[in-house]
Write an enzyme that holds these catalytic residues in place. Structure first.
Site, mmCIF file in Angstrom:
data_model
loop_
_atom_site.group_PDB
_atom_site.id
_atom_site.type_symbol
_atom_site.label_atom_id
_atom_site.label_comp_id
_atom_site.label_asym_id
_atom_site.label_seq_id
_atom_site.Cartn_x
_atom_site.Cartn_y
_atom_site.Cartn_z
ATOM 1 N N ARG A 15 0.828 -1.209 0.000
ATOM 2 C CA ARG A 15 0.000 0.000 0.000
ATOM 3 C C ARG A 15 0.858 1.252 0.000
ATOM 4 O O ARG A 15 1.832 1.335 0.761
ATOM 5 C CB ARG A 15 -0.862 0.041 1.266
ATOM 6 C CG ARG A 15 -2.142 -0.682 1.103
ATOM 7 C CD ARG A 15 -3.062 -0.413 2.276
ATOM 8 N NE ARG A 15 -4.247 -1.249 2.125
ATOM 9 C CZ ARG A 15 -5.124 -1.460 3.082
ATOM 10 N NH1 ARG A 15 -4.959 -0.910 4.269
ATOM 11 N NH2 ARG A 15 -6.163 -2.220 2.855
ATOM 12 N N GLU A 31 -2.521 -8.427 -5.275
ATOM 13 C CA GLU A 31 -3.880 -8.948 -5.432
ATOM 14 C C GLU A 31 -3.864 -10.379 -5.959
ATOM 15 O O GLU A 31 -4.670 -11.197 -5.561
ATOM 16 C CB GLU A 31 -4.717 -8.043 -6.348
ATOM 17 C CG GLU A 31 -5.124 -6.721 -5.710
ATOM 18 C CD GLU A 31 -5.959 -6.886 -4.438
ATOM 19 O OE1 GLU A 31 -6.574 -7.946 -4.244
ATOM 20 O OE2 GLU A 31 -5.967 -5.935 -3.630
ATOM 21 N N LEU A 74 3.183 -20.805 -1.857
ATOM 22 C CA LEU A 74 1.974 -19.974 -1.993
ATOM 23 C C LEU A 74 0.826 -20.772 -2.597
ATOM 24 O O LEU A 74 -0.333 -20.389 -2.469
ATOM 25 C CB LEU A 74 2.244 -18.754 -2.884
ATOM 26 C CG LEU A 74 2.743 -17.477 -2.216
ATOM 27 C CD1 LEU A 74 2.976 -16.403 -3.257
ATOM 28 C CD2 LEU A 74 1.745 -16.961 -1.189
ATOM 29 N N TYR A 76 -1.491 -22.866 -5.656
ATOM 30 C CA TYR A 76 -2.246 -22.420 -6.839
ATOM 31 C C TYR A 76 -1.309 -21.785 -7.877
ATOM 32 O O TYR A 76 -1.362 -20.588 -8.153
ATOM 33 C CB TYR A 76 -3.343 -21.422 -6.464
ATOM 34 C CG TYR A 76 -4.310 -21.982 -5.459
ATOM 35 C CD1 TYR A 76 -5.388 -22.767 -5.882
ATOM 36 C CD2 TYR A 76 -4.149 -21.759 -4.105
ATOM 37 C CE1 TYR A 76 -6.267 -23.310 -4.958
ATOM 38 C CE2 TYR A 76 -5.028 -22.305 -3.178
ATOM 39 C CZ TYR A 76 -6.080 -23.063 -3.608
ATOM 40 O OH TYR A 76 -6.946 -23.598 -2.713
ATOM 41 N N TYR A 112 -12.601 -9.724 -10.157
ATOM 42 C CA TYR A 112 -12.122 -9.228 -8.867
ATOM 43 C C TYR A 112 -10.811 -8.441 -9.032
ATOM 44 O O TYR A 112 -10.706 -7.285 -8.611
ATOM 45 C CB TYR A 112 -11.927 -10.368 -7.849
ATOM 46 C CG TYR A 112 -11.242 -9.835 -6.632
ATOM 47 C CD1 TYR A 112 -11.962 -9.107 -5.683
ATOM 48 C CD2 TYR A 112 -9.867 -9.936 -6.465
ATOM 49 C CE1 TYR A 112 -11.334 -8.515 -4.602
ATOM 50 C CE2 TYR A 112 -9.222 -9.348 -5.394
ATOM 51 C CZ TYR A 112 -9.970 -8.644 -4.466
ATOM 52 O OH TYR A 112 -9.339 -8.041 -3.413
ATOM 53 N N ASP A 130 -14.806 -9.437 -3.065
ATOM 54 C CA ASP A 130 -14.200 -10.671 -2.556
ATOM 55 C C ASP A 130 -15.009 -11.147 -1.349
ATOM 56 O O ASP A 130 -16.055 -10.583 -1.018
ATOM 57 C CB ASP A 130 -12.724 -10.447 -2.198
ATOM 58 C CG ASP A 130 -12.559 -9.557 -0.974
ATOM 59 O OD1 ASP A 130 -13.555 -8.938 -0.539
ATOM 60 O OD2 ASP A 130 -11.436 -9.496 -0.435
ATOM 61 N N CYS A 192 -17.960 -0.829 15.317
ATOM 62 C CA CYS A 192 -18.082 -0.719 13.865
ATOM 63 C C CYS A 192 -18.564 0.676 13.435
ATOM 64 O O CYS A 192 -19.540 1.189 13.984
ATOM 65 C CB CYS A 192 -19.054 -1.778 13.366
ATOM 66 S SG CYS A 192 -19.299 -1.676 11.599
HETATM 67 S S1 SF4 Z 1 -22.413 -3.679 12.570
HETATM 68 FE FE1 SF4 Z 1 -21.518 -5.671 12.849
HETATM 69 S S2 SF4 Z 1 -22.417 -6.914 11.258
HETATM 70 FE FE2 SF4 Z 1 -22.794 -4.803 10.706
HETATM 71 S S3 SF4 Z 1 -21.088 -4.284 9.356
HETATM 72 FE FE3 SF4 Z 1 -20.504 -3.681 11.419
HETATM 73 S S4 SF4 Z 1 -19.396 -5.428 12.274
HETATM 74 FE FE4 SF4 Z 1 -20.504 -6.120 10.450
#
Ligand code: SF4
Length: 324
Positions: A15, A31, A74, A76, A112, A130, A192
């Site tokens: 990156r 990739e 690796l 494949y 992909y 993916d 999240c």
């Molecule tokens: S809230 Fe939970 S299930 Fe929804 S995208 Fe975030 S980590 Fe995934």
């Protein structure tokens, strides 16, 4: 997602650092390596490859054997052969296409990889789909279809989401979220960045999505491999056909691999059985030691002390472990 990515993006050797231009060769190489292989494994291989071949042209000029030897472990191997062809195509045309449809004309480059290179290296507004992206979007939109239908729906949703200013970062943010937060088991919804809009979370489906397709059991194939060592401690080896499984790799000669269990053979000493699992089947290879002169002309004697020079797949390394 982009705000979260700016703070939490993984540091990966392929990156570009913030504000730097992505190197398309690095993106393509990483990739291809990452298909079917984990990030943890790929990191070390990637660093070794770019050490040995710092530029696209350098790797394009390498021989296929050199690349297959470096690729050992690796798996494949068709990926390595296709990558080598693709790099030669790019080197000859002296330009790197940017659009997914043009990238797909390169050997071994499918939907992909084309989308990943287009988004990450050239900021095209597409999203590579993916396993990570499928999982994240199946949960965010509470998509309950099983694969392969699910992939199509995810691709449609992803197109609507693709960010036009920073598509490369958006694609990578989905990859990182899938790896760090929205993990296959025990997603970390509490940290999240998209929890407030995640329908799967709201409906308590985060652990059950995506719905797994029913897997058929793998068949078992059987075969015999012959270790034939001469008085100079050389072993008879041959090259597999270019096309197909382990194409172009070096192997110990033997019978075809079929679904019929093998009968014992006379004139050889049985040394053991190698078990190996490929994507679509298990293999049981019975290894014999023999002193009979090889009948086939397609082969060569190789010094048993210098076998690391040859592109031997893992299954053949297991066979050769019976040499000692
Ligand atoms: S809230 Fe939970 S299930 Fe929804 S995208 Fe975030 S980590 Fe995934």
């Amino acid at each position: 997602m982009l705000r979260w990515y700016d703070q939490h993006a993984r540091t990966l050797p392929w990156r570009a650092l913030k504000g730097q231009q992505q190197n398309p060769y690095y993106v393509l190489l990483s990739e291809v390596m990452l298909q079917q292989t984990t990030v943890a494994t790929v990191k070390a291989y990637f660093e070794r490859f770019v050490d040995q071949w710092p530029t696209l042209n350098a790797m394009a000029q390498a021989s296929l054997d050199e690349i297959l030897v470096a690729w050992q472990g690796l798996g494949y191997y068709s990926r390595a052969r296709n990558l080598h062809k693709a790099l030669r195509q790019l080197s000859e045309q002296q330009s790197f296409p940017q659009a997914p449809d043009d990238l797909k004309k390169l050997s071994g480059v499918g939907d992909y990889t084309a989308n990943a290179v287009a988004a990450i290296a050239f900021n095209q507004a597409v999203v590579p789909i993916d396993g990570n992206v499928i999982r994240v979007l199946a949960r965010v939109f509470a998509l309950t279809q099983p694969l392969p239908m699910l992939k199509k729906t995810v691709a449609e949703k992803a197109l609507l989401l693709a960010d036009s200013d920073r598509p490369g970062d958006f694609a990578q943010s989905l990859m990182d979220l899938g790896s760090l937060v929205c993990r296959p088991q025990q997603p970390r919804c509490e940290i999240c960045p998209v929890v407030s809009m995640c329908v799967g979370y709201k409906e308590g489906l985060q652990q059950t999505l995506p719905v797994k397709a029913v897997k058929l059991p793998k068949p078992t194939r059987y075969g015999i491999a012959f270790l034939n060592v001469n008085e100079h401690r050389q072993i008879w080896l041959r090259r597999r056909p270019e096309k197909g499984l382990l194409g172009g790799m070096i192997e110990v000669p033997g019978t075809e691999w079929t679904e019929v269990p093998v009968e014992p053979v006379s004139g050889g000493l049985q040394r053991g059985v190698v078990k190996h699992t490929f994507t679509h089947f298990h293999l049981r290879l019975t290894v014999y030691k023999t002193n009979e002169m090889p009948q086939e002309t397609e082969g060569f004697w190789a010094d048993t002390n210098a076998l690391e020079r040859y592109a031997l797949p893992t299954v053949m390394k297991k066979v050769l472990s019976f040499l000692s």
